[in-house]
Scaffold this active site. Structure first.
Site, PDB file in Angstrom:
ATOM      1  N   ARG A 136     -15.432  -4.669 -11.187  1.00  0.00           N
ATOM      2  CA  ARG A 136     -16.156  -5.553 -10.947  1.00  0.00           C
ATOM      3  C   ARG A 136     -16.475  -5.755  -9.190  1.00  0.00           C
ATOM      4  NH1 ARG A 136     -11.247 -10.310 -11.185  1.00  0.00           N
ATOM      5  NH2 ARG A 136     -10.414  -9.813  -9.199  1.00  0.00           N
ATOM      6  N   ASP A 146      -3.665   3.420 -10.546  1.00  0.00           N
ATOM      7  CA  ASP A 146      -3.179   2.765  -9.058  1.00  0.00           C
ATOM      8  C   ASP A 146      -3.210   4.091  -8.271  1.00  0.00           C
ATOM      9  OD1 ASP A 146      -1.737   1.880  -6.915  1.00  0.00           O
ATOM     10  OD2 ASP A 146       0.059   1.333  -8.195  1.00  0.00           O
ATOM     11  N   TYR A 205      -4.791  -7.477   7.217  1.00  0.00           N
ATOM     12  CA  TYR A 205      -6.120  -7.148   6.713  1.00  0.00           C
ATOM     13  C   TYR A 205      -7.013  -6.581   7.644  1.00  0.00           C
ATOM     14  CZ  TYR A 205     -10.500  -7.458   4.245  1.00  0.00           C
ATOM     15  OH  TYR A 205     -11.900  -7.153   3.694  1.00  0.00           O
ATOM     16  N   LYS A 230      -8.055  -2.452   8.029  1.00  0.00           N
ATOM     17  CA  LYS A 230      -9.740  -2.295   7.960  1.00  0.00           C
ATOM     18  C   LYS A 230     -10.150  -1.337   9.212  1.00  0.00           C
ATOM     19  CE  LYS A 230     -10.874  -3.643   3.975  1.00  0.00           C
ATOM     20  NZ  LYS A 230     -11.195  -2.762   2.980  1.00  0.00           N
TER      21      LYS A 230
END
Length: 296
Positions: free
Chosen positions: A58, A106, A202, A206
């Site tokens: 999605r 996974d 996070y 990245k």
């Protein structure tokens, strides 16, 4: 002397109007159209190529899957833990005629990743493109109280899991002498510290993904494999379209020169560019697409 008139800045445009959340369909690439394209435009086509996408059940990942299908890939594998991925793959195949497989895996499970990539190779015979878009985000979590279990889990998915898929696909490309393209979906958060949300883990994940992209690009250039990253800014995704984020979204828009969030399909053409021969001399690049947010 003409007096200066203070005019308020224009209101931010509506990025996603009501009703636009409905999933847009994808369209097949007409071969008769391809034959009439100029040499420049033909370089953007992906005919006869096979793509693997993680996190494409999605959202932005699925939008990029649609874009690759419209650019002419003959086969595609979607890897995602979300059950919606199966329906997404089926719809994409029905709409475009592309052979689309779905694997509910996974990506942190290394042996499962290796077996899945082998299954894809057995089915299609090759892999030309990988888009690593699987990832999770923790936000508004002060560093001094960040739960270490959550920290490890995020790194395991955003960094280690993406490496596991890149490694397995890279091995397949090297084995078959395929001059492929690997695209990691990073974030502008790998280059800046976001405001006002606190998300040290996070951001770190990245930044590491961007550096991993550059390292893989340097190591695998000898095999004709290109590795690049796309770093989106604030995007108007369903995950961001919740009441709890309204105050923050106003700050994000105010700090963005284009004064809006990115649309859900605005990564698509960049993904096609990096996947295609149109970017044949690009490797190790991190392309920020953020409406100018990181300029200020």
């Amino acid at each position: 002397m003409v007096p200066m008139i203070d005019t308020p800045p224009p209101s931010p445009p509506v990025v996603t109007p009501p009703g636009a959340d409905v999933k847009k369909r994808a369209y097949p690439l007409d071969e008769s159209v391809v034959e009439r394209l100029t040499p420049t435009m033909k370089r953007f086509c992906l005919q006869e190529r096979v793509a693997v996408l993680t996190g494409a059940g999605r959202g932005l990942g699925y939008n990029m899957a649609q874009a690759l299908a419209e650019a002419g890939v003959r086969g595609m594998a979607i890897l995602d833990l979300l059950p919606e991925g199966e329906q997404a793959a089926r719809e994409l195949a029905e709409q475009t005629g592309v052979d689309v497989l779905f694997y509910p895996i996974d990506i942190t499970q290394e042996l499962v990743v290796q077996q899945t990539v082998q299954d894809i190779m057995d089915h299609f015979g090759r892999i030309d493109i990988l888009i690593n878009s699987a990832g999770i985000a923790d936000s508004n979590m002060p560093a001094e109280t960040y739960d270490m279990h959550r920290f490890r889990r995020l790194i395991e998915i955003n960094l280690i899991g993406n490496f596991a898929v890149a490694q397995a696909v890279g091995q397949a490309m090297i084995r078959t002498n395929t001059h492929g393209s690997i695209i990691n979906i990073a974030s502008m958060s790998g280059s800046i510290v976001n405001y006002p949300q606190q998300q040290s883990c996070y951001n770190a994940s990245k930044a590491a993904l961007i550096q991993m992209t550059k390292s893989l690009a340097a190591e695998w250039a000898q095999y004709g494999i290109r590795v690049n990253a796309i770093s989106p800014g604030y995007m108007d995704t369903a995950l961001n379209r919740v009441p709890e984020l309204e105050a923050e979204k106003k700050m994000w828009i105010e700090r963005t020169p284009q004064r809006r969030l990115g649309g859900v399909d605005e990564l698509n053409n960049l993904a096609v560019l990096l996947a295609s021969d149109a970017s044949a001399f690009m490797t190790g690049s991190d392309i920020i697409i953020d409406g100018g947010y990181t300029l200020w």
